[in-house]
Design a protein around this motif. Structure first.
Motif, short mmCIF file in Angstrom:
data_model
loop_
_atom_site.label_atom_id
_atom_site.label_comp_id
_atom_site.label_asym_id
_atom_site.label_seq_id
_atom_site.Cartn_x
_atom_site.Cartn_y
_atom_site.Cartn_z
N MET A 234 143.34 -16.83 -32.40
CA MET A 234 142.45 -16.81 -31.24
C MET A 234 142.68 -15.43 -30.24
O MET A 234 141.92 -14.76 -29.26
N ASP A 235 143.90 -15.73 -29.53
CA ASP A 235 143.98 -14.96 -28.07
C ASP A 235 144.19 -13.15 -28.74
O ASP A 235 144.01 -12.01 -28.37
N ASN A 236 144.95 -12.91 -30.53
CA ASN A 236 144.71 -11.49 -30.48
C ASN A 236 143.17 -11.21 -31.69
O ASN A 236 143.30 -9.82 -31.87
N LEU A 237 142.70 -12.40 -31.55
CA LEU A 237 141.70 -11.98 -32.71
C LEU A 237 139.99 -10.75 -31.65
O LEU A 237 140.26 -11.95 -29.97
N PRO A 238 139.83 -10.27 -32.15
CA PRO A 238 138.64 -9.79 -30.78
C PRO A 238 137.79 -10.25 -30.65
O PRO A 238 137.31 -11.27 -31.54
N ALA A 245 140.24 -11.79 -27.64
CA ALA A 245 140.81 -10.35 -27.29
C ALA A 245 139.56 -9.43 -26.32
O ALA A 245 138.04 -9.48 -27.76
N THR A 246 140.40 -8.16 -26.41
CA THR A 246 139.19 -7.07 -25.80
C THR A 246 139.67 -5.87 -26.42
O THR A 246 140.53 -5.57 -26.70
N SER A 293 143.64 -1.02 -28.67
CA SER A 293 143.85 -1.11 -27.52
C SER A 293 143.07 -2.85 -27.84
O SER A 293 142.02 -2.85 -27.77
N ILE A 294 144.27 -4.06 -27.78
CA ILE A 294 143.41 -5.62 -27.88
C ILE A 294 144.36 -6.25 -27.01
O ILE A 294 145.51 -5.83 -27.15
N THR A 295 144.06 -6.54 -25.75
CA THR A 295 143.94 -7.24 -24.90
C THR A 295 143.35 -8.55 -25.25
O THR A 295 142.45 -8.24 -25.03
N ALA A 296 144.50 -9.47 -24.46
CA ALA A 296 143.26 -11.12 -24.52
C ALA A 296 142.46 -10.80 -22.89
O ALA A 296 143.28 -10.13 -22.01
#
Length: 297
Positions: A234-238, A245-246, A293-296
């Motif tokens: 879930m930390d990686n999932l947008p 993640a964003t 760009s994907i960030t928690a």
């Protein structure tokens, strides 16, 4: 007692190995019926590839051969491996379809689809864009992986942005006939109620096995949330799919990545990407930059 234990273990081992031996036997049988292959057909028809066609036809060698020969004819005519990003880049300007820079828990490549961001009207180009991304996803599958995952975000979707049923049918036929066993699972995230009517029509054209791989997911449904957790960190999932993640799609960055992958594809298939002809060698693609760009959060 130990003698019986060893015998039991040996029997269990034999039972485990039996399907693998049968699978290998079927692959070899299919390989023999195809006869000698060369060029791109030889590159395409790996043992893993033959196994996928056999699985798609319930291990019937004759049916698998027919299906595979039809694919080879289609690939010879359509030349999906020769499609280059600049030919379909306009289709990707809104981020309606792209390869994610994260994987599911099994390490599989993820394609993100946002049909509500439809920006073109040419159905042929839309299919070409999808085929290009399918080929790209295959090129980037981790070693040992044959399948990919689809995440479909229905934000903004309506009948006005949906593809015609005929186009949906043509797309399904290409995916099922020429990319068998490539889809592990497709998550349809928060589809509106009106999509149910469209779904009832298009699933008629789908293989029952494929229909079973399609999962309807709703953010307020506990079972849906648990299903997503079982497939993704879930930390990686947008956040669009219930994760933390964003995600921001950058078309220029993604285009640079695809241009690098085009070099990699040309090298793999053994042709000069500028002319489309065969080449003795091709430049090694540099390490790709991160396109999305994907960030928690």
């Amino acid at each position: 007692m130990s003698i019986f234990w060893r015998r039991g273990s040996s029997l269990q081992q034999q039972e485990k190995e039996q399907p693998e031996l049968q699978s290998e036997s079927k692959v070899n049988e299919l390989k023999g019926t195809l006869g000698p292959l060369s060029g791109r057909s030889l590159l395409y028809c790996t043992d893993a590839c033959l196994r996928r066609y056999l699985e798609a036809r319930n291990w019937n060698v004759e049916k698998a051969k027919k299906m595979l020969e039809e694919t080879l004819a289609w690939r010879s005519s359509y030349k999906p491996e020769e499609i280059r990003w600049h030919e379909v880049a306009v289709e990707g300007e809104t981020g309606k379809l792209f390869r994610a820079n994260f994987h599911d828990r099994a390490g599989r490549t993820v394609l993100i689809l946002k049909p509500g961001l439809q920006n073109t009207t040419s159905m042929d180009n839309q299919i070409k864009h999808l085929v290009y991304l399918m080929e790209n996803a295959m090129l980037n599958l981790p070693e040992g992986q044959e399948e990919m995952v689809w995440l479909i975000d229905f934000t903004g979707w309506s009948f006005t942005t949906s593809v015609p049923v005929r186009t949906a049918k043509d797309t399904i036929n290409i995916l099922q006939d020429h990319y068998p066993q490539r889809l592990a699972v497709a998550f349809l995230y928060a589809p509106p109620r009106i999509f149910q009517a469209f779904w009832k029509i298009v699933k008629i054209f789908m293989d029952p096995k494929t229909v079973q791989k399609v999962k309807f997911v709703y953010p307020k449904n506990k079972e849906s949330v648990e299903l997503m957790r079982s497939y993704f960190d879930m930390d990686n999932l947008p956040a669009e799919f219930g994760g933390k993640a964003t995600m921001k799609y950058d078309h220029e960055d993604f285009s640079r990545l695809m241009a690098q992958d085009d070099v990699k594809a040309a090298k793999f298939w053994g042709f000069d990407q500028k002319t489309g002809g065969y080449a003795a060698s091709a430049a090694v693609a540099p390490e790709p930059s991160k396109p999305i760009s994907i960030t928690a959060s």
